[in-house]
Design a protein around this motif. Sequence first.
Motif, PDB file in Angstrom:
ATOM      1  N   ALA A  52      34.766  51.117  27.929  1.00 43.53           N
ATOM      2  CA  ALA A  52      34.372  51.951  29.067  1.00 43.53           C
ATOM      3  C   ALA A  52      33.420  53.024  28.577  1.00 43.53           C
ATOM      4  CB  ALA A  52      35.600  52.585  29.721  1.00 43.53           C
ATOM      5  N   GLY A  53      32.368  53.296  29.353  1.00 45.86           N
ATOM      6  CA  GLY A  53      31.393  54.290  28.924  1.00 45.86           C
ATOM      7  C   GLY A  53      30.759  55.020  30.091  1.00 45.86           C
ATOM      8  N   ILE A  54      30.153  56.139  29.760  1.00 44.91           N
ATOM      9  CA  ILE A  54      29.407  56.944  30.722  1.00 44.91           C
ATOM     10  C   ILE A  54      28.096  57.349  30.070  1.00 44.91           C
ATOM     11  CG2 ILE A  54      29.361  59.176  31.928  1.00 44.91           C
ATOM     12  CD1 ILE A  54      32.375  58.885  32.340  1.00 44.91           C
ATOM     13  N   SER A  55      27.000  57.251  30.831  1.00 45.66           N
ATOM     14  CA  SER A  55      25.682  57.672  30.391  1.00 45.66           C
ATOM     15  C   SER A  55      25.258  56.891  29.143  1.00 45.66           C
ATOM     16  CB  SER A  55      25.673  59.187  30.165  1.00 45.66           C
ATOM     17  OG  SER A  55      24.353  59.680  30.159  1.00 45.66           O
ATOM     18  N   ILE A  56      24.903  57.560  28.033  1.00 50.18           N
ATOM     19  CA  ILE A  56      24.527  56.807  26.838  1.00 50.18           C
ATOM     20  C   ILE A  56      25.705  55.966  26.351  1.00 50.18           C
ATOM     21  CG2 ILE A  56      25.179  58.534  25.117  1.00 50.18           C
ATOM     22  CD1 ILE A  56      22.008  56.308  25.080  1.00 50.18           C
ATOM     23  N   GLY A  57      26.931  56.421  26.625  1.00 52.00           N
ATOM     24  CA  GLY A  57      28.101  55.607  26.293  1.00 52.00           C
ATOM     25  C   GLY A  57      28.128  54.306  27.075  1.00 52.00           C
ATOM     26  N   ALA A  58      27.593  54.323  28.305  1.00 53.17           N
ATOM     27  CA  ALA A  58      27.517  53.086  29.094  1.00 53.17           C
ATOM     28  C   ALA A  58      26.516  52.119  28.486  1.00 53.17           C
ATOM     29  CB  ALA A  58      27.131  53.414  30.537  1.00 53.17           C
ATOM     30  N   ILE A  59      25.418  52.641  27.954  1.00 51.70           N
ATOM     31  CA  ILE A  59      24.421  51.774  27.327  1.00 51.70           C
ATOM     32  C   ILE A  59      24.991  51.147  26.063  1.00 51.70           C
ATOM     33  CG2 ILE A  59      22.162  51.728  26.209  1.00 51.70           C
ATOM     34  CD1 ILE A  59      21.294  53.945  28.147  1.00 51.70           C
ATOM     35  N   ASN A  60      25.594  51.963  25.199  1.00 49.29           N
ATOM     36  CA  ASN A  60      26.226  51.413  24.001  1.00 49.29           C
ATOM     37  C   ASN A  60      27.303  50.397  24.367  1.00 49.29           C
ATOM     38  OD1 ASN A  60      24.779  52.756  21.946  1.00 49.29           O
ATOM     39  ND2 ASN A  60      26.060  54.579  22.139  1.00 49.29           N
ATOM     40  N   ALA A  61      28.084  50.720  25.388  1.00 46.87           N
ATOM     41  CA  ALA A  61      29.160  49.817  25.815  1.00 46.87           C
ATOM     42  C   ALA A  61      28.599  48.481  26.282  1.00 46.87           C
ATOM     43  CB  ALA A  61      29.977  50.466  26.930  1.00 46.87           C
ATOM     44  N   ILE A  63      25.767  47.051  25.384  1.00 44.18           N
ATOM     45  CA  ILE A  63      25.261  46.285  24.241  1.00 44.18           C
ATOM     46  C   ILE A  63      26.413  45.651  23.477  1.00 44.18           C
ATOM     47  CG2 ILE A  63      24.023  46.460  22.045  1.00 44.18           C
ATOM     48  CD1 ILE A  63      22.362  48.720  23.364  1.00 44.18           C
ATOM     49  N   ILE A  64      27.523  46.376  23.339  1.00 44.03           N
ATOM     50  CA  ILE A  64      28.682  45.824  22.634  1.00 44.03           C
ATOM     51  C   ILE A  64      29.304  44.685  23.443  1.00 44.03           C
ATOM     52  CG2 ILE A  64      31.002  46.347  21.790  1.00 44.03           C
ATOM     53  CD1 ILE A  64      29.956  49.240  21.299  1.00 44.03           C
ATOM     54  N   VAL A  73      26.472  44.791  16.178  1.00 45.09           N
ATOM     55  CA  VAL A  73      25.900  45.877  15.378  1.00 45.09           C
ATOM     56  C   VAL A  73      24.389  45.697  15.251  1.00 45.09           C
ATOM     57  CG1 VAL A  73      25.862  46.960  13.097  1.00 45.09           C
ATOM     58  CG2 VAL A  73      28.053  46.326  14.137  1.00 45.09           C
ATOM     59  N   GLU A  74      23.955  44.472  15.053  1.00 42.48           N
ATOM     60  CA  GLU A  74      22.526  44.180  14.968  1.00 42.48           C
ATOM     61  C   GLU A  74      21.807  44.587  16.245  1.00 42.48           C
ATOM     62  OE1 GLU A  74      19.841  40.151  15.252  1.00 42.48           O
ATOM     63  OE2 GLU A  74      21.722  40.034  14.130  1.00 42.48           O
ATOM     64  N   ARG A  75      22.394  44.297  17.401  1.00 41.52           N
ATOM     65  CA  ARG A  75      21.764  44.664  18.676  1.00 41.52           C
ATOM     66  C   ARG A  75      21.788  46.179  18.895  1.00 41.52           C
ATOM     67  NH1 ARG A  75      20.403  40.565  22.296  1.00 41.52           N
ATOM     68  NH2 ARG A  75      19.863  38.770  21.029  1.00 41.52           N
ATOM     69  N   LEU A  76      22.856  46.839  18.479  1.00 39.64           N
ATOM     70  CA  LEU A  76      22.881  48.304  18.561  1.00 39.64           C
ATOM     71  C   LEU A  76      21.766  48.904  17.713  1.00 39.64           C
ATOM     72  CD1 LEU A  76      26.720  48.978  18.383  1.00 39.64           C
ATOM     73  CD2 LEU A  76      25.235  49.590  20.299  1.00 39.64           C
ATOM     74  N   LEU A 156      17.482  46.787  28.456  1.00 37.08           N
ATOM     75  CA  LEU A 156      18.814  46.240  28.712  1.00 37.08           C
ATOM     76  C   LEU A 156      18.750  44.733  28.931  1.00 37.08           C
ATOM     77  CD1 LEU A 156      20.206  49.029  31.081  1.00 37.08           C
ATOM     78  CD2 LEU A 156      20.999  48.529  28.759  1.00 37.08           C
ATOM     79  N   GLU A 157      17.775  44.286  29.691  1.00 33.97           N
ATOM     80  CA  GLU A 157      17.659  42.850  29.951  1.00 33.97           C
ATOM     81  C   GLU A 157      17.371  42.075  28.662  1.00 33.97           C
ATOM     82  OE1 GLU A 157      14.644  42.890  32.951  1.00 33.97           O
ATOM     83  OE2 GLU A 157      16.102  43.047  34.610  1.00 33.97           O
ATOM     84  N   ARG A 158      16.723  42.711  27.705  1.00 32.41           N
ATOM     85  CA  ARG A 158      16.400  42.051  26.440  1.00 32.41           C
ATOM     86  C   ARG A 158      17.585  42.029  25.480  1.00 32.41           C
ATOM     87  NH1 ARG A 158      14.372  44.379  21.779  1.00 32.41           N
ATOM     88  NH2 ARG A 158      13.966  46.310  22.919  1.00 32.41           N
ATOM     89  N   LEU A 159      18.397  43.088  25.492  1.00 34.76           N
ATOM     90  CA  LEU A 159      19.441  43.234  24.477  1.00 34.76           C
ATOM     91  C   LEU A 159      20.840  42.891  24.964  1.00 34.76           C
ATOM     92  CD1 LEU A 159      18.319  46.578  22.759  1.00 34.76           C
ATOM     93  CD2 LEU A 159      17.993  44.244  21.928  1.00 34.76           C
ATOM     94  N   VAL A 160      21.031  42.734  26.272  1.00 39.90           N
ATOM     95  CA  VAL A 160      22.375  42.553  26.827  1.00 39.90           C
ATOM     96  C   VAL A 160      22.453  41.232  27.579  1.00 39.90           C
ATOM     97  CG1 VAL A 160      24.107  43.489  28.402  1.00 39.90           C
ATOM     98  CG2 VAL A 160      22.707  45.049  27.024  1.00 39.90           C
TER      99      VAL A 160
END
Length: 389
Positions: A52-61, A63-64, A73-76, A156-160
């Motif tokens: 679960a994430g919010i803001s930049i945490g949502a982006i990291n979430a 990708i994970i 980790v490579e995508r992060l 996001l479309e490229r990495l997720v």
Amino acid sequence: MAKPPLKTHLRLERPPFACIALLLQGGGALGAYQAGVYQGLAEANLHPDWIAGISIGAINAAIIAGNAPETRVERLKAFWEGITVDPWYGGADHITPLILRGDDARQLFNQASAARTLVSGAPGMFQPRVPVPWLQPKGTREATSYYDTGALRATLERLVDFDRINAGKPRFSVGAVNIRSGNFVYFDTTTHRIGPEHIMASGALPPGFPPIEINGESYWDGGLVSNTPLQWVLDCGARRDTLAFQVDLWNARGEVPGNMSEVMVREKEIQYSSRTRANTDNFRRAQKMRNALAEAVDKLPAELKALPEFAPLIEHQDRSVYNIVHLIYRAQHYEGHAKDYEFSRLSMEEHWRTGYHDAVRSLRQPEIFERPARHEGVFVFDVLRDSGD
């Protein structure tokens, strides 16, 4: 990116919890700390069942959750390197770090880097609007923010892999605010089909970023109401034994400021830390009561349990146990109030390394994997603060 740190911990067996949760707070450029924490967890074989994430945490979430464990980790790294491209910094082995000796020099570097972000944006994430929003027609999307975030959608479309996210494992949640109602909303794979727009809505912090429209409603950054997804995961899921890693980018504890710069730093820390510890303490008290209620209900005769007036008691009983591990970024003095939009490669690598080493130090403590006694219900750990680090 600089050479990754050597692995300093072992792969672990699955801890005795039904759910491993990863909770990621908002904090802009500081989010590289969360990526470092995740690298430490992944190397220890701790793969989350709920992110679960919010803001930049949502982006990291995203990708994970939106990649296979072996490529996360490579995508992060691809994301964080992509948004911190910096032609006047040559990397950890080049000259810039060598001349930045002392807090004063580093503070000037960070201020210049933050100013560059304000003027130029961050590649692959956002860019300034031209002309500025004050010169845009009222009622248009362009009139409501200083930056255009179209590049973030493409990133996001490229990495997720959103099909992977929507497959439901791990469970995925991101928080945003409905602009019209002012209500906090979670987009969750149990109730929504997640797309790039949900991640962007969670990070649409005004007035920098524009609102994101989803199904006819407009949303802003969830951090406007609560910057931490802790309560959602603890209170809104099916109750089960949970090991939660709460990764915060703002430290609620701090000193009384001595000048205006420190005032601005402390204001952000208090505003965006979202009283994580207070919420944790409240949950611990509530869960202890639910466990005690379960013990009391067990002692009731069957005929009493069947009475309708006892239904609320039975509904609220719970024997689940929780370990909550806090990993909180503790900023350096030179970072200043612009640390959340200072997107230099140098700072990103430092934040990532700090998150990785904080995770390693925390995972060395065996007590974080021990289940609480039923009558306690919840154990809370802040290994780094308790150890004096």
